[in-house]
Design a protein around this motif. Structure first.
Motif, mmCIF file in Angstrom:
data_model
loop_
_atom_site.group_PDB
_atom_site.id
_atom_site.type_symbol
_atom_site.label_atom_id
_atom_site.label_comp_id
_atom_site.label_asym_id
_atom_site.label_seq_id
_atom_site.Cartn_x
_atom_site.Cartn_y
_atom_site.Cartn_z
ATOM 1 N N VAL A 109 27.441 3.987 9.151
ATOM 2 C CA VAL A 109 27.683 2.254 8.809
ATOM 3 C C VAL A 109 25.803 1.580 9.360
ATOM 4 O O VAL A 109 26.181 2.502 10.676
ATOM 5 C CB VAL A 109 28.335 1.950 8.838
ATOM 6 N N THR A 110 25.406 1.540 8.882
ATOM 7 C CA THR A 110 23.856 0.506 9.536
ATOM 8 C C THR A 110 24.590 -1.099 9.669
ATOM 9 O O THR A 110 24.431 -1.276 8.284
ATOM 10 C CB THR A 110 22.911 1.044 8.950
ATOM 11 N N SER A 111 23.975 -1.306 9.847
ATOM 12 C CA SER A 111 23.746 -3.204 10.201
ATOM 13 C C SER A 111 22.919 -3.920 9.127
ATOM 14 O O SER A 111 22.487 -5.058 8.728
ATOM 15 C CB SER A 111 23.288 -3.753 11.504
ATOM 16 N N GLU A 112 21.897 -2.854 8.425
ATOM 17 C CA GLU A 112 20.906 -3.456 7.059
ATOM 18 C C GLU A 112 21.399 -3.459 6.037
ATOM 19 O O GLU A 112 22.296 -2.742 5.600
ATOM 20 C CB GLU A 112 19.795 -2.176 7.155
ATOM 21 N N LYS A 113 21.377 -4.542 4.702
ATOM 22 C CA LYS A 113 21.245 -4.358 3.448
ATOM 23 C C LYS A 113 21.074 -3.532 3.482
ATOM 24 O O LYS A 113 19.653 -3.128 3.453
ATOM 25 C CB LYS A 113 21.015 -5.729 2.710
ATOM 26 N N ASP A 146 33.650 6.696 9.292
ATOM 27 C CA ASP A 146 32.762 6.303 9.643
ATOM 28 C C ASP A 146 31.779 5.925 10.720
ATOM 29 O O ASP A 146 32.602 6.074 12.185
ATOM 30 C CB ASP A 146 32.199 4.575 8.503
ATOM 31 N N LYS A 147 30.737 6.503 11.230
ATOM 32 C CA LYS A 147 30.079 6.258 12.641
ATOM 33 C C LYS A 147 28.894 4.984 12.557
ATOM 34 O O LYS A 147 28.422 4.643 10.927
ATOM 35 C CB LYS A 147 30.037 7.631 12.401
ATOM 36 N N LYS A 148 28.836 4.734 13.972
ATOM 37 C CA LYS A 148 27.521 3.751 13.583
ATOM 38 C C LYS A 148 25.685 4.154 13.012
ATOM 39 O O LYS A 148 25.990 5.273 14.300
ATOM 40 C CB LYS A 148 27.443 2.787 15.047
ATOM 41 N N ALA A 149 24.639 3.927 12.660
ATOM 42 C CA ALA A 149 24.082 4.503 12.614
ATOM 43 C C ALA A 149 23.202 4.452 13.983
ATOM 44 O O ALA A 149 23.496 2.998 14.770
ATOM 45 C CB ALA A 149 22.828 4.090 11.908
ATOM 46 N N ASN A 179 18.619 0.315 15.513
ATOM 47 C CA ASN A 179 19.409 0.396 14.666
ATOM 48 C C ASN A 179 18.833 0.278 12.345
ATOM 49 O O ASN A 179 19.321 0.110 11.599
ATOM 50 C CB ASN A 179 20.154 -1.056 14.350
ATOM 51 N N GLN A 180 17.708 1.038 13.261
ATOM 52 C CA GLN A 180 16.902 0.825 11.609
ATOM 53 C C GLN A 180 17.400 2.756 11.339
ATOM 54 O O GLN A 180 16.631 3.271 12.211
ATOM 55 C CB GLN A 180 15.790 1.402 11.639
#
Length: 173
Positions: A43-47, A2-5, A10-11
């Protein structure tokens, strides 16, 4: 892996290769979104619902407006498919109530097949031949996919019917 978006603020911006939004919990219980794209996973920090809401606004509407539109046009009140962008043909389907944190969202255009694994579980096979396993039967999933496909068809018909040469609409009798 997984990579961070890495999108603005971070949207995550949904696009034509976005196949699914999956809820995942961080080590300390924070809800994040695993984004399945055709060629990578992020992977993004948003729900997940937050990603849907942001993208409705990004493409010029609101989540509530998109939901109300599906209800007005098709009569769908529960688990309505959400148009992210009609121009780009991006429609997302919630697999359960969007108010549930466990709601998975799938892109209608990327669903290749639904295979039952038991009466209450299925694999959703995507356009790139990857799959996710979900706790829903084949019939329930196919109903949701068909509803989204029908909604897309109705919207496309409406747009097609309204396309007339610009000059014709201003000709006086």
């Amino acid at each position: 892996m997984d990579k961070k978006a890495e999108n603005q603020g971070n949207q995550y911006e949904i696009h034509g290769d976005t196949m699914a939004l999956l809820p995942i919990y961080q080590e300390y219980g924070e809800l994040l979104t695993k984004v399945l794209e055709k060629h990578q996973t992020l992977v993004t920090s948003e729900k997940p619902k937050g990603v849907i809401q942001y993208n409705c606004r990004y493409y010029g509407s609101s989540y509530r407006g998109r939901k109300d539109g599906a209800t007005a046009i098709m009569g769908y009140r529960k688990r309505a498919p959400i148009v992210i962008s009609e121009h780009l043909g991006i429609f997302f389907i919630p697999l359960e109530s969007p108010d549930n944190e466990s709601c998975i969202w799938i892109a209608q255009a990327h669903v290749k097949q639904v295979k039952p694994t038991s009466p209450d579980t299925s694999d959703i096979i995507f356009s790139n031949d990857t799959f996710i396993s979900v706790n829903q039967g084949k019939s329930a999933l196919e109903t949701k996919i068909h509803r989204a496909t029908h909604y897309r068809f109705v919207l496309e018909l409406r747009i097609k019917e309204k396309k007339t040469p610009y000059s014709r609409s201003f000709i006086l009798p």
